[in-house]
Motif scaffolding. Structure first.
Motif, PDB file in Angstrom:
ATOM      1  N   SER A 217       0.844  -1.196   0.000  1.00  0.00           N
ATOM      2  CA  SER A 217       0.000   0.000   0.000  1.00  0.00           C
ATOM      3  C   SER A 217       0.877   1.242   0.000  1.00  0.00           C
ATOM      4  O   SER A 217       1.855   1.321   0.745  1.00  0.00           O
ATOM      5  CB  SER A 217      -0.905   0.005   1.223  1.00  0.00           C
ATOM      6  OG  SER A 217      -1.864  -1.014   1.130  1.00  0.00           O
ATOM      7  N   GLN A 218       0.503   2.204  -0.838  1.00  0.00           N
ATOM      8  CA  GLN A 218       1.284   3.428  -0.955  1.00  0.00           C
ATOM      9  C   GLN A 218       0.366   4.610  -1.208  1.00  0.00           C
ATOM     10  O   GLN A 218      -0.802   4.451  -1.561  1.00  0.00           O
ATOM     11  CB  GLN A 218       2.303   3.319  -2.097  1.00  0.00           C
ATOM     12  CG  GLN A 218       3.390   2.288  -1.878  1.00  0.00           C
ATOM     13  CD  GLN A 218       4.423   2.306  -2.981  1.00  0.00           C
ATOM     14  OE1 GLN A 218       4.141   2.687  -4.124  1.00  0.00           O
ATOM     15  NE2 GLN A 218       5.644   1.908  -2.658  1.00  0.00           N
ATOM     16  N   CYS A 219       0.920   5.795  -1.039  1.00  0.00           N
ATOM     17  CA  CYS A 219       0.254   7.031  -1.416  1.00  0.00           C
ATOM     18  C   CYS A 219       1.221   7.809  -2.291  1.00  0.00           C
ATOM     19  O   CYS A 219       2.297   8.200  -1.824  1.00  0.00           O
ATOM     20  CB  CYS A 219      -0.124   7.839  -0.175  1.00  0.00           C
ATOM     21  SG  CYS A 219      -1.068   9.345  -0.549  1.00  0.00           S
ATOM     22  N   ARG A 220       0.870   7.949  -3.536  1.00  0.00           N
ATOM     23  CA  ARG A 220       1.728   8.655  -4.492  1.00  0.00           C
ATOM     24  C   ARG A 220       3.151   8.135  -4.449  1.00  0.00           C
ATOM     25  O   ARG A 220       4.127   8.887  -4.444  1.00  0.00           O
ATOM     26  CB  ARG A 220       1.680  10.157  -4.248  1.00  0.00           C
ATOM     27  CG  ARG A 220       0.286  10.759  -4.506  1.00  0.00           C
ATOM     28  CD  ARG A 220       0.224  12.237  -4.139  1.00  0.00           C
ATOM     29  NE  ARG A 220       1.194  13.029  -4.868  1.00  0.00           N
ATOM     30  CZ  ARG A 220       1.012  13.540  -6.087  1.00  0.00           C
ATOM     31  NH1 ARG A 220      -0.125  13.331  -6.724  1.00  0.00           N
ATOM     32  NH2 ARG A 220       1.940  14.258  -6.667  1.00  0.00           N
TER      33      ARG A 220
ATOM     34  N   ARG B 129       2.825  12.659   1.667  1.00  0.00           N
ATOM     35  CA  ARG B 129       2.100  12.466   0.422  1.00  0.00           C
ATOM     36  C   ARG B 129       0.603  12.641   0.691  1.00  0.00           C
ATOM     37  O   ARG B 129       0.107  12.250   1.738  1.00  0.00           O
ATOM     38  CB  ARG B 129       2.356  11.064  -0.159  1.00  0.00           C
ATOM     39  CG  ARG B 129       3.768  10.856  -0.681  1.00  0.00           C
ATOM     40  CD  ARG B 129       3.967  11.640  -1.977  1.00  0.00           C
ATOM     41  NE  ARG B 129       5.295  11.425  -2.560  1.00  0.00           N
ATOM     42  CZ  ARG B 129       6.326  12.210  -2.357  1.00  0.00           C
ATOM     43  NH1 ARG B 129       6.197  13.262  -1.544  1.00  0.00           N
ATOM     44  NH2 ARG B 129       7.485  11.972  -2.947  1.00  0.00           N
ATOM     45  N   LEU B 130      -0.109  13.210  -0.277  1.00  0.00           N
ATOM     46  CA  LEU B 130      -1.547  13.375  -0.135  1.00  0.00           C
ATOM     47  C   LEU B 130      -2.184  13.419  -1.515  1.00  0.00           C
ATOM     48  O   LEU B 130      -1.702  14.131  -2.406  1.00  0.00           O
ATOM     49  CB  LEU B 130      -1.886  14.648   0.636  1.00  0.00           C
ATOM     50  CG  LEU B 130      -3.368  14.843   0.985  1.00  0.00           C
ATOM     51  CD1 LEU B 130      -3.515  15.567   2.322  1.00  0.00           C
ATOM     52  CD2 LEU B 130      -4.092  15.639  -0.102  1.00  0.00           C
ATOM     53  N   ARG B 131      -3.238  12.634  -1.668  1.00  0.00           N
ATOM     54  CA  ARG B 131      -4.073  12.685  -2.873  1.00  0.00           C
ATOM     55  C   ARG B 131      -5.506  12.785  -2.383  1.00  0.00           C
ATOM     56  O   ARG B 131      -6.033  11.831  -1.785  1.00  0.00           O
ATOM     57  CB  ARG B 131      -3.878  11.437  -3.730  1.00  0.00           C
ATOM     58  CG  ARG B 131      -4.635  11.493  -5.047  1.00  0.00           C
ATOM     59  CD  ARG B 131      -4.346  10.285  -5.895  1.00  0.00           C
ATOM     60  NE  ARG B 131      -5.164  10.286  -7.106  1.00  0.00           N
ATOM     61  CZ  ARG B 131      -5.234   9.272  -7.959  1.00  0.00           C
ATOM     62  NH1 ARG B 131      -4.515   8.175  -7.718  1.00  0.00           N
ATOM     63  NH2 ARG B 131      -6.005   9.344  -9.019  1.00  0.00           N
TER      64      ARG B 131
ATOM     65  N   CYS C 290      -5.739   9.109  -0.519  1.00  0.00           N
ATOM     66  CA  CYS C 290      -4.745   8.654   0.449  1.00  0.00           C
ATOM     67  C   CYS C 290      -4.042   9.836   1.105  1.00  0.00           C
ATOM     68  O   CYS C 290      -4.042  10.955   0.590  1.00  0.00           O
ATOM     69  CB  CYS C 290      -3.700   7.758  -0.222  1.00  0.00           C
ATOM     70  SG  CYS C 290      -2.775   8.583  -1.563  1.00  0.00           S
TER      71      CYS C 290
ATOM     72  N   LEU D 220      -0.312  10.281   3.734  1.00  0.00           N
ATOM     73  CA  LEU D 220       0.812   9.680   4.452  1.00  0.00           C
ATOM     74  C   LEU D 220       1.505  10.768   5.235  1.00  0.00           C
ATOM     75  O   LEU D 220       1.875  11.800   4.669  1.00  0.00           O
ATOM     76  CB  LEU D 220       1.803   9.048   3.467  1.00  0.00           C
ATOM     77  CG  LEU D 220       3.094   8.468   4.043  1.00  0.00           C
ATOM     78  CD1 LEU D 220       2.837   7.112   4.687  1.00  0.00           C
ATOM     79  CD2 LEU D 220       4.161   8.334   2.944  1.00  0.00           C
TER      80      LEU D 220
ATOM     81  N   LEU E   7       0.114   5.630   7.154  1.00  0.00           N
ATOM     82  CA  LEU E   7      -0.525   5.665   5.835  1.00  0.00           C
ATOM     83  C   LEU E   7      -2.017   5.390   5.967  1.00  0.00           C
ATOM     84  O   LEU E   7      -2.439   4.512   6.715  1.00  0.00           O
ATOM     85  CB  LEU E   7       0.096   4.587   4.935  1.00  0.00           C
ATOM     86  CG  LEU E   7      -0.594   4.342   3.584  1.00  0.00           C
ATOM     87  CD1 LEU E   7      -0.379   5.533   2.652  1.00  0.00           C
ATOM     88  CD2 LEU E   7      -0.067   3.051   2.943  1.00  0.00           C
TER      89      LEU E   7
ATOM     90  N   THR F  96      -5.488   4.913   3.275  1.00  0.00           N
ATOM     91  CA  THR F  96      -6.047   4.890   1.925  1.00  0.00           C
ATOM     92  C   THR F  96      -7.564   4.750   2.026  1.00  0.00           C
ATOM     93  O   THR F  96      -8.091   4.151   2.970  1.00  0.00           O
ATOM     94  CB  THR F  96      -5.478   3.748   1.065  1.00  0.00           C
ATOM     95  OG1 THR F  96      -5.852   2.479   1.631  1.00  0.00           O
ATOM     96  CG2 THR F  96      -3.955   3.838   0.968  1.00  0.00           C
TER      97      THR F  96
END
Length: 222
Positions: free
Chosen positions: A52-55, A139-141, A145, A147, A165, A167
């Motif tokens: 799992s990741q954010c950007r 990170r942010l979207r 998501c 982080l 993190l 999501t």
């Protein structure tokens, strides 16, 4: 409970009604969960293979202390993400957030910083204290998501860095919220199983509070 050194962002004692849920230092995929079939709550110690990741970024892959958890929230995505991203209002729906201060203006974005406090109870090796957590959004979207990472410091208690993190995924029946977190620091790493247990308690409680707040706002509270 911790040995004698350091660690990362977040400790919380969460209550529902008069019932103490857990006390946890926190900053937190459930494998095999299908969209539309996400259980009300799913939690497990995170394995090293989680992706799992954010950007393009995720939790610390080398950290010894890690946990992940998921929940299904019956509310619009905008409501769920909005509650989480409006960090200044966390004290409204999270009792353990004693204070919160944004360190920069404007909407939450990559590079935003916020400082907050939360109680930590006494343990066999550390005193009761209030942790000060300084988090930086890495990170942010929006709607997808976020982080953040940073240290948590109190009298006799320290997490060098926690990486957290979140999501958010639309699924049948609502929004699947996934969270995972890692901690690093000599103090917490002195007792990895206990630190992992505390982290897990905190993440599950945070998800439960987010679910309650979002569903109440959406008119689905029980």
């Amino acid at each position: 409970m911790f040995g004698n050194s350091t660690s990362g962002p977040s400790v919380r004692r969460l209550r529902s009604g008069g019932r103490t849920r857990a006390t946890a230092l926190t900053l937190s995929l459930a494998a095999g969960v299908l969209a539309g079939a996400v259980p009300a709550a799913h939690a497990a110690p995170a394995d090293r293979g989680g992706r799992s990741q954010c950007r393009g970024e995720g939790v610390d892959p080398a950290a010894l202390i890690r946990y992940r958890s998921d929940i299904l929230i019956k509310a619009p995505l905008s409501t769920v993400f909005g509650l989480q991203a409006d960090v200044e209002r966390w004290p409204d729906w999270q009792e353990p957030v004693l204070s919160m201060k944004r360190l920069d203006p404007g909407p939450l974005r990559e590079g935003s910083r916020f400082r907050w406090t939360t109680p930590a109870p006494p343990t066999p090796t550390t005193p009761a204290t209030t942790l000060t957590i300084t988090s930086t959004v890495q990170r942010l979207r929006p709607g997808v998501c976020v982080l953040w990472s940073g240290p948590a410091i109190g009298e006799g208690v320290r997490i060098d860095e926690g990486v957290h993190l979140w999501t958010f995924t639309r699924v049948r029946g609502g929004v699947r919220v996934h969270t995972e977190e890692t901690w690093t620091g000599d103090q917490v790493e002195a007792d990895v199983p206990r630190a992992t247990e505390i982290l897990g308690q905190g993440l599950r409680a945070w998800l439960a509070d987010l679910k309650s707040a979002a569903e109440a706002r959406a008119g689905h509270g029980r």
